[in-house]
Design a protein around this motif. Structure first.
Motif, PDB file in Angstrom:
ATOM      1  N   ALA A 330     -19.457  24.040  22.238  1.00 49.72           N
ATOM      2  CA  ALA A 330     -19.058  23.279  21.048  1.00 49.72           C
ATOM      3  C   ALA A 330     -19.614  21.857  21.100  1.00 49.72           C
ATOM      4  O   ALA A 330     -19.965  21.334  22.161  1.00 49.72           O
ATOM      5  CB  ALA A 330     -17.536  23.253  20.937  1.00 49.72           C
ATOM      6  N   MET A 331     -19.689  21.236  19.932  1.00 47.00           N
ATOM      7  CA  MET A 331     -20.179  19.862  19.820  1.00 47.00           C
ATOM      8  C   MET A 331     -19.069  18.882  20.198  1.00 47.00           C
ATOM      9  O   MET A 331     -17.923  19.037  19.788  1.00 47.00           O
ATOM     10  CB  MET A 331     -20.633  19.604  18.384  1.00 47.00           C
ATOM     11  N   THR A 332     -19.408  17.887  21.000  1.00 47.34           N
ATOM     12  CA  THR A 332     -18.442  16.863  21.405  1.00 47.34           C
ATOM     13  C   THR A 332     -18.551  15.659  20.467  1.00 47.34           C
ATOM     14  O   THR A 332     -19.433  15.585  19.616  1.00 47.34           O
ATOM     15  CB  THR A 332     -18.692  16.423  22.850  1.00 47.34           C
ATOM     16  N   SER A 333     -17.664  14.707  20.652  1.00 51.64           N
ATOM     17  CA  SER A 333     -17.609  13.544  19.759  1.00 51.64           C
ATOM     18  C   SER A 333     -18.842  12.653  19.859  1.00 51.64           C
ATOM     19  O   SER A 333     -19.136  11.880  18.944  1.00 51.64           O
ATOM     20  CB  SER A 333     -16.359  12.719  20.060  1.00 51.64           C
ATOM     21  N   ASP A 334     -19.593  12.745  20.980  1.00 53.69           N
ATOM     22  CA  ASP A 334     -20.771  11.896  21.136  1.00 53.69           C
ATOM     23  C   ASP A 334     -22.057  12.563  20.660  1.00 53.69           C
ATOM     24  O   ASP A 334     -23.155  12.099  20.960  1.00 53.69           O
ATOM     25  CB  ASP A 334     -20.913  11.440  22.592  1.00 53.69           C
ATOM     26  N   GLY A 335     -21.911  13.690  19.947  1.00 56.68           N
ATOM     27  CA  GLY A 335     -23.085  14.329  19.355  1.00 56.68           C
ATOM     28  C   GLY A 335     -23.828  15.282  20.262  1.00 56.68           C
ATOM     29  O   GLY A 335     -24.889  15.801  19.894  1.00 56.68           O
ATOM     30  N   LEU A 336     -23.311  15.528  21.445  1.00 55.91           N
ATOM     31  CA  LEU A 336     -23.905  16.487  22.381  1.00 55.91           C
ATOM     32  C   LEU A 336     -23.008  17.704  22.495  1.00 55.91           C
ATOM     33  O   LEU A 336     -21.789  17.602  22.325  1.00 55.91           O
ATOM     34  CB  LEU A 336     -24.078  15.850  23.767  1.00 55.91           C
ATOM     35  N   THR A 337     -23.578  18.851  22.800  1.00 57.93           N
ATOM     36  CA  THR A 337     -22.746  20.019  23.076  1.00 57.93           C
ATOM     37  C   THR A 337     -22.121  19.849  24.453  1.00 57.93           C
ATOM     38  O   THR A 337     -22.575  19.028  25.261  1.00 57.93           O
ATOM     39  CB  THR A 337     -23.557  21.319  23.030  1.00 57.93           C
ATOM     40  N   VAL A 338     -21.101  20.637  24.726  1.00 54.01           N
ATOM     41  CA  VAL A 338     -20.437  20.593  26.039  1.00 54.01           C
ATOM     42  C   VAL A 338     -21.451  20.836  27.151  1.00 54.01           C
ATOM     43  O   VAL A 338     -21.471  20.137  28.174  1.00 54.01           O
ATOM     44  CB  VAL A 338     -19.306  21.640  26.103  1.00 54.01           C
ATOM     45  N   LEU A 339     -22.318  21.833  26.938  1.00 52.42           N
ATOM     46  CA  LEU A 339     -23.320  22.167  27.954  1.00 52.42           C
ATOM     47  C   LEU A 339     -24.325  21.034  28.120  1.00 52.42           C
ATOM     48  O   LEU A 339     -24.661  20.661  29.257  1.00 52.42           O
ATOM     49  CB  LEU A 339     -24.030  23.463  27.565  1.00 52.42           C
ATOM     50  N   GLN A 340     -24.844  20.492  27.011  1.00 49.28           N
ATOM     51  CA  GLN A 340     -25.813  19.399  27.104  1.00 49.28           C
ATOM     52  C   GLN A 340     -25.235  18.203  27.863  1.00 49.28           C
ATOM     53  O   GLN A 340     -25.895  17.638  28.734  1.00 49.28           O
ATOM     54  CB  GLN A 340     -26.228  18.964  25.696  1.00 49.28           C
ATOM     55  N   LYS A 341     -24.013  17.855  27.534  1.00 46.81           N
ATOM     56  CA  LYS A 341     -23.394  16.703  28.192  1.00 46.81           C
ATOM     57  C   LYS A 341     -23.228  16.954  29.687  1.00 46.81           C
ATOM     58  O   LYS A 341     -23.505  16.069  30.509  1.00 46.81           O
ATOM     59  CB  LYS A 341     -22.032  16.423  27.556  1.00 46.81           C
TER      60      LYS A 341
END
Length: 443
Positions: A330-341
């Motif tokens: 899912a997309m997080t509040s900072d514009g990255l997905t959970v995996l990307q972050k």
């Protein structure tokens, strides 16, 4: 009354006849005979599959005042309904009719809940079973949540309360309503945590619910710990939960336990990889990598690289992404997905142990981000004490620092882990290709 019912044996009792039969029973003088005649009438209606007559029966006994006739005394109606509502769901009635009667009983009994707590609870559980079979998870949970488990009129055990709370939580989790599930897990937590609580099955279900809630709320570190605890359930514990007779009927119990433990271990590994990079995650990864079962997991190559603080590349991230659930991407509040972050933070964590210092531009290039974005993520990790160092914004540099002692310990741990994994790989190879070499050791 007996003669009247006997005269209708050739055909179904109509609604009018049902009312007349109930009126006739009400005129009987003795309490015991009334109860007996009510039960006989209920049995006849159930045997006939007479839905109309059964509906009349429920309304007459549960309503006060009823639409027709006199109200049945509560002491009698409670005693009759307590047996009758259970018989509805064990009868040969089609499920649609059982559901219809159950819904009617719930409606009528709820209106006089203080008088009919026990039959209301029975109907609620049976209706929840039907809704669960139909995969109406939220509906089943809503029905069960109406059961008065904190009643002062009944002696309700902690075991029953915890079992009910956990079942409701599990149903809400199936309906993907983690907020409602967390409420009921919280209610069960105080009961399950008592020293005299001995229901192991409920304890493990409770822990599984907590793991799933932490996972859904992206508290991956806590989720990983709970999943890992669940992955270590032994055969003796499973037999204690199932009972010796039920366990004896399972010819493949060892395979089932191993499969379930590996599934929990796999979930623990995924959550550990997605957890925020830092010393706490490193300890968690060490525990998982040193577990000899981990090399059977599809996530093991990724798990090992992250534990050894290697940089993770795009093809590896894409391969790992295919193993994730929707909420883990899912997309997080900072514009990255959970995996990307998670992967960006891990690679930054790895960079902190590879470099003494690095410019914002170089760090952005390393992480495939803009310089400002790379600086922002690094600053957040520094403030949370997940990496050590300082930022010089005038020079546009990040200076990483680490304790020499801590670095040597971490490196030593990595060497030991690598050696253990190599020994394990060699042992597995020998066991697979030359099993006869292991026979003397096993005997």
């Amino acid at each position: 009354c007996s003669g009247r019912q006997g005269g209708r044996e050739g055909g179904q009792i109509s609604m009018t006849d049902a009312h007349d039969a109930l009126d006739a029973i009400e005129r009987i003088g003795t309490h015991a005979q009334k109860v007996d005649e009510y039960k006989k009438l209920a049995t006849k209606l159930l045997t006939e599959g007479n839905t109309q007559g059964l509906s009349t029966f429920v309304r007459r006994l549960a309503e006060d005042p009823p639409q027709r006739g006199e109200a049945v005394p509560t002491m009698i109606s409670r005693q009759v309904l307590q047996d009758f509502v259970g018989e509805i769901f064990t009868s040969s009635l089609p499920q649609a009719q059982r559901r219809e009667l159950g819904q009617l009983a719930l409606e009528k009994l709820k209106a006089r809940l203080s008088s009919f707590e026990e039959p209301f609870s029975i109907v609620s559980e049976k209706m929840a079973d039907i809704l669960q079979e139909e995969e109406d998870w939220a509906g089943a949970a809503a029905v069960l949540s109406q059961i008065p488990v904190s009643s002062s009129q009944r002696n309700i055990s902690d075991d029953y309360k915890a079992k009910m709370y956990v079942r409701i939580a599990m149903l809400y989790l199936e309906a993907e309503d983690e907020v409602a599930a967390e409420t009921f897990v919280g209610r069960s937590h105080a009961l399950v945590g008592k020293s005299d609580f001995t229901n192991l099955e409920v304890k493990f279900q409770h822990q599984a619910c907590r793991a799933r809630i932490y996972d859904a709320k992206r508290k991956f570190q806590d989720a990983a710990r709970h999943y890992y605890d669940l992955s270590q359930v032994g055969k003796a514990t499973v037999i204690a939960c199932l009972g010796e007779d039920a366990a004896a009927q399972m010819t493949n119990i060892d395979q089932v336990i191993e499969s379930q433990n590996l599934e929990a271990l796999s979930k623990a590994a995924v959550c550990a990889i997605l957890a925020p990079a830092g010393p706490e995650r490193s300890r968690l990864l060490a525990m998982l990598c040193k577990d000899e079962r981990s090399n059977k997991l599809p996530t093991f190559p990724m798990l090992k690289k992250i534990y050894l603080e290697r940089v993770i590349r795009a093809p590896e991230i894409e391969q790992f992404r295919q193993l994730l659930k929707p909420h883990q991407m899912a997309m997080t509040s900072d514009g990255l997905t959970v995996l990307q972050k998670a992967m960006i933070e891990h690679n930054l964590f790895a960079a902190a142990h590879m470099y003494n210092n690095i410019t914002f531009e170089e760090l952005g290039f390393f992480l495939h981000l803009s310089a400002d974005r790379a600086e922002s993520i690094a600053r957040g990790m520094l403030l949370e004490n997940r990496i050590s160092g300082s930022i010089d914004q005038i020079e546009g540099m990040i200076y990483f620092s680490s304790s020499d002692t801590l670095q040597r310990v971490r490196q030593w741990d990595a060497y030991i882990a690598g050696a253990c994994m190599s020994v394990n790989d060699i042992t597995q190879y020998i066991a697979t290709h030359h099993p006869s070499y292991l026979m003397p050791a096993e005997s």
